[in-house]
Design an enzyme around this catalytic site. Sequence first.
Site, mmCIF file in Angstrom:
data_model
loop_
_atom_site.group_PDB
_atom_site.id
_atom_site.type_symbol
_atom_site.label_atom_id
_atom_site.label_comp_id
_atom_site.label_asym_id
_atom_site.label_seq_id
_atom_site.Cartn_x
_atom_site.Cartn_y
_atom_site.Cartn_z
ATOM 1 C CE LYS A 189 -2.000 3.081 2.202
ATOM 2 N NZ LYS A 189 -1.934 4.421 1.574
ATOM 3 N N GLY A 242 6.566 5.340 8.356
ATOM 4 C CA GLY A 242 5.672 6.489 8.386
ATOM 5 C C GLY A 242 5.732 7.166 9.737
ATOM 6 C CB SER A 243 3.583 9.740 11.156
ATOM 7 O OG SER A 243 2.320 9.149 10.988
ATOM 8 N N GLY A 247 1.841 4.548 13.194
ATOM 9 C CA GLY A 247 2.487 3.342 13.735
ATOM 10 C C GLY A 247 1.712 2.792 14.929
ATOM 11 C CD GLU A 265 12.804 0.905 9.967
ATOM 12 O OE1 GLU A 265 13.464 1.897 10.293
ATOM 13 O OE2 GLU A 265 13.175 -0.255 10.180
ATOM 14 C CB CYS A 300 13.110 9.164 8.266
ATOM 15 S SG CYS A 300 14.341 8.167 7.427
ATOM 16 C CD GLU A 399 9.390 13.117 11.651
ATOM 17 O OE1 GLU A 399 8.240 12.658 11.747
ATOM 18 O OE2 GLU A 399 10.318 12.502 11.105
#
Length: 497
Positions: A189, A242-243, A247, A265, A300, A399
């Site tokens: 996806k 992703g964020s 997650g 990650e 990242c 972030e």
Amino acid sequence: MTDAATIKELKESPIAPGQLLIDGKWLDSLNGSTREVVSPIDGQVLTRIADADATDVDLAVKAARRAFESGSWSDMAPAGRKAVLTRLADLIDAHREELAVLGVRDNGTELEMALKAEPGSAAGSFRYYGESVDKIYGQIAPTSTKALGLISREPVGVVGVIVPWNFPLMIGAWKIAPALAAGNAVVLKPSESASLSLLELARLAMEAGVPDGIFNVVTGSGATTGEALGLHPDVDVLAFTGSGGIGRRLLNYSAQSNIKRVYLELGGKSPHIIFADAPDIEAAAACAVSGIFRNSGQVCIAGSRLLVQREIYDEFLDRVVAGAEKLVVGDPLDPATDVGAVHSLEQLEIDLSYVDAGMTEGALLRTGGKRIHESSGGYYMSPTVFSDVTPDMRIAQEEVFGPVLAVTPFEDEQQAVELANSTALGLAAGVWTRDLSRAHRMIRKIKSGLIHVNCYGGSDITVPLGGMKQSGNGHDKSLLALDKFTDVKTAWINLGA
Ligand code: NAD
């Protein structure tokens, strides 16, 4: 170097609407739903992609399960899988420019960087994992002679891969390549706002000979397509980049469904630490600038917190501000550009909201902080530097994922470590010092999955990338990535009394 005429032609070529890849066939979503793909370069609609719902995702997972159980891929000799995956690597190389320009039109990364980080890295990943699988052996345990303990690795089955919009080909390949190499079937996806280059990758995978159903792609929103994949009871492993917020949701999906293994990650708030004894202050300043501003800070491992020892603080800050102001921000396909577009209008608004937060909380805005080139219709932001940032401020803790650098002074090594470890995240860090013993102490004391010494960025497929603390678990890259996509099996064999 890619010639300008080729880039112009690729930039202007029409892009066919994207479909779903299920069981080796390109399909519309069952309910016919599609969504727009908007280019951050000029805000124009590039094409449309299929918007998969839970029914489409179910079809893809069922196709993956069938293909996996058929043994067409999982039972193939590793050398056979190697031949297909290295062929795919060659095809990616052969289509390097098309893939890079397509990705840049979709997500705004500077072309030079995209060429290296996207097709370049993706081809390298398929080659590396393809090459690895016929060289990895099982083990025999050191038991008594009355038994034989065989330890082997098996593919897990169906792997769901969910990736973000930054570097979609590179990050996608970091997961898809080891998952396929290990013999699994994959349902990918992509991000709804950066699917195009991954759809092209899927077309090349079919051409390379990946069997039908072994590599499936479902495009669509996170809330619908992503959630359906996360909750699906027949997905064995979810590999996500992703964020942190999403997650957490995936961990919930796992708990609510089949306790699938979830590898995350996630983001970073990485400290880039400059001691007064840095071996080359000019190089360190240049690296501090590129370490945050390449790809508009949408990296990242971006060194988004710059920690500078007090003795050189003012001088170093001046160098960084001057470096930031020299960067040419603009069309990512123009070779004169240093920094391309912010990925979306939504991301640009988030970035600007952090500029407001920095100013409200009392940091000093030294440069940038504005949307620029608005008349182009695209999403561009001037490289932004805040100084006198304290660790409690939002721009020091959260972030941003944009071109915003937070600069903080420190007095000594102990304070540098305390500041470095003062956030909930632990993805990357950088340390500049000519004192080797201090470099090793910093490597040991900083809680992050990756630490650069006297450099920032630059790495290759042979070294793992993974986070500590709330930056995630598991690793992309290196042979460690295969751990995510394999189960360990022990056979205990009685050899007689
Ligand atoms: P995101 O978390 O918003 O989206 C990532 C993916 O998750 C997308 O495909 C999205 O559609 C999907 N998604 C969204 N909602 C979902 C849901 N409810 N269920 C299932 N899937 C869902 O992240 P993003 O904005 O695309 O990417 C930026 C983030 O990625 C940053 O935090 C960045 O640090 C992180 N990132 C981390 C690494 C790393 O290696 N650690 C690398 C690149 C990016």
